[in-house]
Design an enzyme around this catalytic site. Structure first.
Site, short mmCIF file in Angstrom:
data_model
loop_
_atom_site.label_atom_id
_atom_site.label_comp_id
_atom_site.label_asym_id
_atom_site.label_seq_id
_atom_site.Cartn_x
_atom_site.Cartn_y
_atom_site.Cartn_z
N SER A 173 0.80 -1.24 0.00
CA SER A 173 0.00 0.00 0.00
C SER A 173 0.82 1.28 0.00
O SER A 173 0.25 2.36 -0.18
CB SER A 173 -0.94 0.03 1.20
OG SER A 173 -2.03 -0.80 0.95
N LYS A 180 0.29 3.35 -2.96
CA LYS A 180 -0.90 4.20 -3.12
C LYS A 180 -0.51 5.69 -3.13
O LYS A 180 -1.21 6.52 -3.71
CB LYS A 180 -1.90 3.93 -1.99
CG LYS A 180 -2.55 2.55 -2.10
CD LYS A 180 -3.36 2.18 -0.86
CE LYS A 180 -4.01 0.80 -1.03
NZ LYS A 180 -4.53 0.26 0.23
N TYR A 229 -3.97 -2.41 -10.24
CA TYR A 229 -3.80 -2.13 -8.81
C TYR A 229 -2.86 -3.16 -8.16
O TYR A 229 -1.94 -2.80 -7.42
CB TYR A 229 -5.18 -2.15 -8.12
CG TYR A 229 -5.10 -2.20 -6.61
CD1 TYR A 229 -4.90 -1.04 -5.87
CD2 TYR A 229 -5.20 -3.41 -5.93
CE1 TYR A 229 -4.80 -1.10 -4.48
CE2 TYR A 229 -5.10 -3.48 -4.54
CZ TYR A 229 -4.91 -2.31 -3.83
OH TYR A 229 -4.79 -2.37 -2.46
N TYR A 267 -4.89 3.87 8.02
CA TYR A 267 -6.26 3.33 8.13
C TYR A 267 -6.88 3.69 9.48
O TYR A 267 -6.87 4.85 9.86
CB TYR A 267 -6.28 1.81 7.88
CG TYR A 267 -5.27 1.37 6.86
CD1 TYR A 267 -5.40 1.77 5.53
CD2 TYR A 267 -4.15 0.61 7.20
CE1 TYR A 267 -4.46 1.40 4.58
CE2 TYR A 267 -3.20 0.24 6.26
CZ TYR A 267 -3.37 0.64 4.96
OH TYR A 267 -2.44 0.29 4.03
N VAL A 313 1.23 -3.75 3.80
CA VAL A 313 1.19 -5.04 4.49
C VAL A 313 2.45 -5.89 4.26
O VAL A 313 2.59 -6.95 4.86
CB VAL A 313 -0.06 -5.89 4.14
CG1 VAL A 313 -1.32 -5.29 4.73
CG2 VAL A 313 -0.19 -6.12 2.65
N1 GLN Z 1 -2.28 -5.27 -2.00
C1 GLN Z 1 -2.80 -5.19 -0.66
C2 GLN Z 1 -4.31 -5.34 -0.67
O1 GLN Z 1 -4.96 -4.87 -1.57
C3 GLN Z 1 -2.39 -3.88 -0.05
C4 GLN Z 1 -2.94 -3.68 1.34
C5 GLN Z 1 -2.00 -2.94 2.26
O2 GLN Z 1 -0.80 -2.89 2.07
N2 GLN Z 1 -2.56 -2.45 3.34
O3 GLN Z 1 -4.88 -5.94 0.21
#
Ligand code: GLN
Length: 304
Positions: free
Chosen positions: A63, A66, A188, A240, A258
């Site tokens: 993430s 992003k 994505y 988050y 993650v």
């Molecule tokens: N690719 C992961 C997902 O879509 C990214 C989530 C994350 O890093 N929080 O679940």
């Protein structure tokens, strides 16, 4: 300030910390990573690089990508796309579907999965070769064109993207996804599978610490006003339903993934990254948060 001494202190503090976190396993390939990996890299605007541990080993940025997606969307489009994705903290887990139903398919912010999927949809509409253009952007801000995706992580996540497919379907039913669902999911997942080291990520994040300019030659990648906005969204939404806790303990804008990485910035001063795969229950690196909390405590300064 003796930054290397501060990082050495953090390293020894970390070795004494009990870690109860768990390496992400819902993407099977990520579960193979050793929970013992730990690295930190601090890139200061005025005084260069400081680091310890596995700071040069590449890991899945997940993430953290992003932030790059949002930056690309903000540089090719005007503010109009914020009608399709809001800038409010969600207070919900990163992959939650709940708010989307009663908020008519408009994600709370670009850093939860739903919001990043809308940004991916926008980039597919705007860019000629979205995957290549995304990697080119990462190469441009790092000045390193060896950075690429980990194909095993990409395949592994593609095979179990059930929640992201559900988010896309729900948003498409509200008219907030314009392209083919499979195409958006593919793009994505691709950007999440980019592998970078702490050192490379710190260089990439330097643009957010340096008013949108690359440090090496002063190239303006994104305007100072847009940089301010991206940092504001990192501050309020980068972790988050733990964004408040990160602000409270660390006091810097940042973004987690993650894969166990966290990148953060102190605007005007430094970019810092940390990697430790075990995640706390909110999906953020447990020791990574602790390391950054120690950094702002030991240096005695944060953005607040
Ligand atoms: N690719 C992961 C997902 O879509 C990214 C989530 C994350 O890093 N929080 O679940």
């Amino acid at each position: 300030m003796d930054y290397q001494q501060i990082l050495d202190t953090i390293k020894s503090d970390l070795s004494l910390m009990p870690c109860t976190g768990k390496v992400a396993s819902y993407i099977p390939e990520l579960a193979k990573i050793s929970p013992k990996k730990i690295g930190m890299h601090l890139h200061c605007i005025n005084s260069g690089h400081y680091s310890f541990g596995d700071n040069e080993e590449r890991f899945s940025i997940q993430s953290i990508s992003k932030v790059f997606g949002l930056t690309m969307a903000m540089s090719v489009l005007n503010d109009k796309f914020f009608e399709r994705v809001d800038v409010e903290p969600s207070g919900d887990p990163f992959n939650s579907l709940i708010q989307l139903e009663y908020e008519n398919g408009i994600p709370r912010n670009p850093f939860i999965n739903a919001g990043a999927l809308v940004i991916s949809d926008i980039l597919i509409s705007e860019l000629k070769n979205p995957k290549k253009d995304f990697l080119d952007f990462v190469h441009k801000i790092t000045e390193n064109d060896t950075i690429t995706i980990n194909p095993e992580v990409f395949k592994s996540e593609k095979e179990c993207s059930f929640r992201n497919a559900a988010l896309l379907n729900l948003m498409k039913s509200f008219g907030n996804i314009k392209n083919d669902i499979e195409e958006v999911l593919d793009f994505y997942t691709y950007q999440c599978a980019i592998a970078m080291s702490c050192k490379e990520l710190a260089t990439a994040f330097m643009i957010y610490a340096n008013s949108g300019k690359r440090l090496s030659n002063g190239d303006q990648i994104i305007s100072p006003q847009k940089t301010k906005r991206i940092n504001a969204i990192m501050q309020t939404c980068g972790f988050y339903d733990e964004a408040g806790e990160f602000s409270f303990r660390v006091g810097l804008p940042g973004k987690s993934g993650v894969g166990g990485g966290i990148a953060a910035v102190h605007p005007g001063h430094y970019a810092v990254t940390v990697w430790s795969p075990p995640l706390n229950p909110k999906g953020n690196s447990e020791l990574g948060m602790y390391a950054l909390e120690r950094l702002t405590t030991l240096t005695g300064f944060s953005i607040f």
